[in-house]
Design a protein around this motif. Structure first.
Motif, PDB file in Angstrom:
ATOM      1  N   LEU A  89     -38.883  -9.868  -8.012  1.00 44.44           N
ATOM      2  CA  LEU A  89     -39.912 -10.506  -7.194  1.00 44.44           C
ATOM      3  C   LEU A  89     -40.841  -9.429  -6.671  1.00 44.44           C
ATOM      4  O   LEU A  89     -40.365  -8.399  -6.186  1.00 44.44           O
ATOM      5  CB  LEU A  89     -39.272 -11.193  -5.982  1.00 44.44           C
ATOM      6  CG  LEU A  89     -38.414 -12.424  -6.218  1.00 44.44           C
ATOM      7  CD1 LEU A  89     -37.727 -12.838  -4.912  1.00 44.44           C
ATOM      8  CD2 LEU A  89     -39.261 -13.567  -6.755  1.00 44.44           C
ATOM      9  N   GLU A  90     -42.139  -9.644  -6.788  1.00 44.46           N
ATOM     10  CA  GLU A  90     -43.084  -8.768  -6.104  1.00 44.46           C
ATOM     11  C   GLU A  90     -43.391  -9.474  -4.795  1.00 44.46           C
ATOM     12  O   GLU A  90     -43.842 -10.620  -4.789  1.00 44.46           O
ATOM     13  CB  GLU A  90     -44.345  -8.574  -6.949  1.00 44.46           C
ATOM     14  CG  GLU A  90     -44.020  -7.882  -8.262  1.00 44.46           C
ATOM     15  CD  GLU A  90     -45.202  -7.179  -8.903  1.00 44.46           C
ATOM     16  OE1 GLU A  90     -46.352  -7.540  -8.599  1.00 44.46           O
ATOM     17  OE2 GLU A  90     -44.952  -6.268  -9.710  1.00 44.46           O
ATOM     18  N   VAL A  91     -43.113  -8.790  -3.707  1.00 47.16           N
ATOM     19  CA  VAL A  91     -43.305  -9.367  -2.381  1.00 47.16           C
ATOM     20  C   VAL A  91     -44.625  -8.847  -1.845  1.00 47.16           C
ATOM     21  O   VAL A  91     -44.797  -7.629  -1.731  1.00 47.16           O
ATOM     22  CB  VAL A  91     -42.146  -8.962  -1.441  1.00 47.16           C
ATOM     23  CG1 VAL A  91     -42.296  -9.623  -0.086  1.00 47.16           C
ATOM     24  CG2 VAL A  91     -40.806  -9.290  -2.072  1.00 47.16           C
ATOM     25  N   PHE A 120     -44.667 -14.444  -3.054  1.00 45.08           N
ATOM     26  CA  PHE A 120     -43.820 -13.847  -4.085  1.00 45.08           C
ATOM     27  C   PHE A 120     -44.448 -14.064  -5.457  1.00 45.08           C
ATOM     28  O   PHE A 120     -44.962 -15.148  -5.729  1.00 45.08           O
ATOM     29  CB  PHE A 120     -42.435 -14.508  -4.092  1.00 45.08           C
ATOM     30  CG  PHE A 120     -41.717 -14.425  -2.782  1.00 45.08           C
ATOM     31  CD1 PHE A 120     -41.080 -13.254  -2.400  1.00 45.08           C
ATOM     32  CD2 PHE A 120     -41.689 -15.517  -1.923  1.00 45.08           C
ATOM     33  CE1 PHE A 120     -40.420 -13.175  -1.183  1.00 45.08           C
ATOM     34  CE2 PHE A 120     -41.036 -15.448  -0.710  1.00 45.08           C
ATOM     35  CZ  PHE A 120     -40.396 -14.272  -0.342  1.00 45.08           C
ATOM     36  N   SER A 121     -44.368 -13.029  -6.285  1.00 46.52           N
ATOM     37  CA  SER A 121     -44.694 -13.191  -7.700  1.00 46.52           C
ATOM     38  C   SER A 121     -43.432 -12.905  -8.492  1.00 46.52           C
ATOM     39  O   SER A 121     -42.635 -12.044  -8.097  1.00 46.52           O
ATOM     40  CB  SER A 121     -45.767 -12.197  -8.140  1.00 46.52           C
ATOM     41  OG  SER A 121     -46.978 -12.515  -7.534  1.00 46.52           O
ATOM     42  N   TYR A 122     -43.293 -13.614  -9.599  1.00 42.72           N
ATOM     43  CA  TYR A 122     -42.187 -13.368 -10.523  1.00 42.72           C
ATOM     44  C   TYR A 122     -42.551 -12.122 -11.321  1.00 42.72           C
ATOM     45  O   TYR A 122     -43.551 -12.117 -12.036  1.00 42.72           O
ATOM     46  CB  TYR A 122     -42.023 -14.605 -11.411  1.00 42.72           C
ATOM     47  CG  TYR A 122     -40.969 -14.515 -12.497  1.00 42.72           C
ATOM     48  CD1 TYR A 122     -39.941 -13.570 -12.474  1.00 42.72           C
ATOM     49  CD2 TYR A 122     -40.994 -15.433 -13.544  1.00 42.72           C
ATOM     50  CE1 TYR A 122     -38.988 -13.531 -13.472  1.00 42.72           C
ATOM     51  CE2 TYR A 122     -40.034 -15.397 -14.556  1.00 42.72           C
ATOM     52  CZ  TYR A 122     -39.040 -14.437 -14.517  1.00 42.72           C
ATOM     53  OH  TYR A 122     -38.109 -14.390 -15.510  1.00 42.72           O
ATOM     54  N   LYS A 123     -41.761 -11.038 -11.143  1.00 47.58           N
ATOM     55  CA  LYS A 123     -42.058  -9.757 -11.802  1.00 47.58           C
ATOM     56  C   LYS A 123     -41.748  -9.884 -13.294  1.00 47.58           C
ATOM     57  O   LYS A 123     -40.597  -9.718 -13.710  1.00 47.58           O
ATOM     58  CB  LYS A 123     -41.209  -8.659 -11.143  1.00 47.58           C
ATOM     59  CG  LYS A 123     -41.622  -7.244 -11.487  1.00 47.58           C
ATOM     60  CD  LYS A 123     -40.798  -6.258 -10.671  1.00 47.58           C
ATOM     61  CE  LYS A 123     -40.565  -4.953 -11.399  1.00 47.58           C
ATOM     62  NZ  LYS A 123     -41.738  -4.215 -11.785  1.00 47.58           N
ATOM     63  N   ASN A 124     -42.774 -10.238 -14.059  1.00 44.00           N
ATOM     64  CA  ASN A 124     -42.601 -10.470 -15.492  1.00 44.00           C
ATOM     65  C   ASN A 124     -43.952 -10.244 -16.173  1.00 44.00           C
ATOM     66  O   ASN A 124     -44.839 -11.103 -16.126  1.00 44.00           O
ATOM     67  CB  ASN A 124     -42.107 -11.909 -15.701  1.00 44.00           C
ATOM     68  CG  ASN A 124     -41.810 -12.215 -17.144  1.00 44.00           C
ATOM     69  OD1 ASN A 124     -42.554 -11.826 -18.041  1.00 44.00           O
ATOM     70  ND2 ASN A 124     -40.714 -12.911 -17.387  1.00 44.00           N
ATOM     71  N   ASP A 125     -44.103  -9.040 -16.768  1.00 43.08           N
ATOM     72  CA  ASP A 125     -45.388  -8.649 -17.364  1.00 43.08           C
ATOM     73  C   ASP A 125     -45.857  -9.641 -18.432  1.00 43.08           C
ATOM     74  O   ASP A 125     -47.044  -9.940 -18.514  1.00 43.08           O
ATOM     75  CB  ASP A 125     -45.289  -7.240 -17.975  1.00 43.08           C
ATOM     76  CG  ASP A 125     -45.407  -6.146 -16.914  1.00 43.08           C
ATOM     77  OD1 ASP A 125     -45.952  -6.439 -15.824  1.00 43.08           O
ATOM     78  OD2 ASP A 125     -44.955  -5.007 -17.162  1.00 43.08           O
TER      79      ASP A 125
END
Ligand code: ADP
Ligand code: UDP
Length: 237
Positions: A89-91, A120-125
């Motif tokens: 998660l990118e907070v 929150f972002s889902y850390k997934n390039d």
């Protein structure tokens, strides 16, 4: 501490094993990317500044009671950290509207919020780090509700600490991104970095941008801006 096999090369850092299975070495590069890797460049000296700044800020946060992955600065660009399993998660904490918030909600950059926000972002390039909410995070099994509660608590505490510190430096903390990880015992610690790559930092008097937006938006003076915030920080330690 011996640098072992390279485990990972990211956009801004390389990560190496060490002879201790619970410790890693991170090595900061001068490579800069934006817009999910579409824009690429170099910010000369950035790795040295981000390594130092992140370490100084994390040590400050530790003193304020926030657990972090920081162990020891090894060189200008290398730091020994506790190995964590990254919570994907990118907070993002925001004090003032800017960037994607301004764009998404049609709010002018610079509008000050009554209280900070969290997202929150889902850390997934591959997916372009999509914005998600807590319930999505549980559905995707990215974190448990207890972990999200801890992450939220730490994130707002970190905001208060950093906001106050940057204010002393004549810098306004607009927004920033954090990453957390789990240690072997399952406890949550702050990981990754805190730097002008991951924070929006504006000169408190002039509003001048002293962060990666200078690179993203082709404003020029990128290296000077990084050097300026680093100078202000070291003068106020
Ligand atoms: P990216 O993966 O977004 O390109 P970087 O170039 O900064 O980012 O690479 C560093 C990677 O190391 C990131 O994926 C980050 O989540 C991960 N990381 C940061 N701190 C730790 C840690 N203490 N233990 C394990 N992984 C970490
Ligand atoms: N940020 C980051 N990594 C990312 C996305 C954002 O470090 O992958 C930081 C960014 O530097 C800023 C804050 O998070 O300080 C909020 O960024 P925003 O959502 O406004 O996105 P952007 O405008 O960078 O697309």
């Amino acid at each position: 501490m011996q640098k072992g096999k390279q485990l990972y090369e990211g956009k801004a850092k390389r990560v190496y094993e060490t002879d201790d299975p619970e410790l890693l070495i991170v090595d900061y590069k001068d490579d800069a990317t934006a817009f999910n890797g579409l824009k690429k460049g170099t910010i000369v000296g950035k790795g040295v500044i981000n390594n130092r700044m992140s370490n100084l800020l994390m040590q400050r946060l530790e003193k304020a009671g926030i657990p972090t992955h920081f162990v020891k600065e090894l060189s200008e660009r290398e730091t020994l950290v506790k190995k964590v399993s990254i919570v994907p998660l990118e907070v993002i904490i925001r004090n003032i509207a800017a960037g994607s918030f301004s764009k998404r909600y049609g709010v002018d950059e610079g509008v000050v919020f009554a209280s900070p926000t969290i997202e929150f972002s889902y850390k997934n390039d591959d997916l372009g780090d999509p914005l998600i909410n807590e319930y999505h995070a549980y559905a995707l099994k990215l974190a448990t509700p207890e972990e999200v509660d801890t992450i939220k608590k730490y994130s707002f505490e970190i905001n208060e600490e950093l906001k106050a510190f940057w204010k002393e430096c004549g810098v306004t903390l607009v927004d920033f991104k954090l990453e957390f990880g789990r240690l072997k015992d399952g406890s949550i610690v702050l990981a990754d970095e805190i730097s002008p790559d991951t924070c929006r930092l504006w000169d408190s008097k002039t509003g001048e941008k002293l962060d990666k937006d200078r690179f993203r938006r082709d404003l020029g003076g990128v290296e000077d801006a990084y050097a300026e915030v680093m100078k202000r920080l070291t003068e106020h330690l």
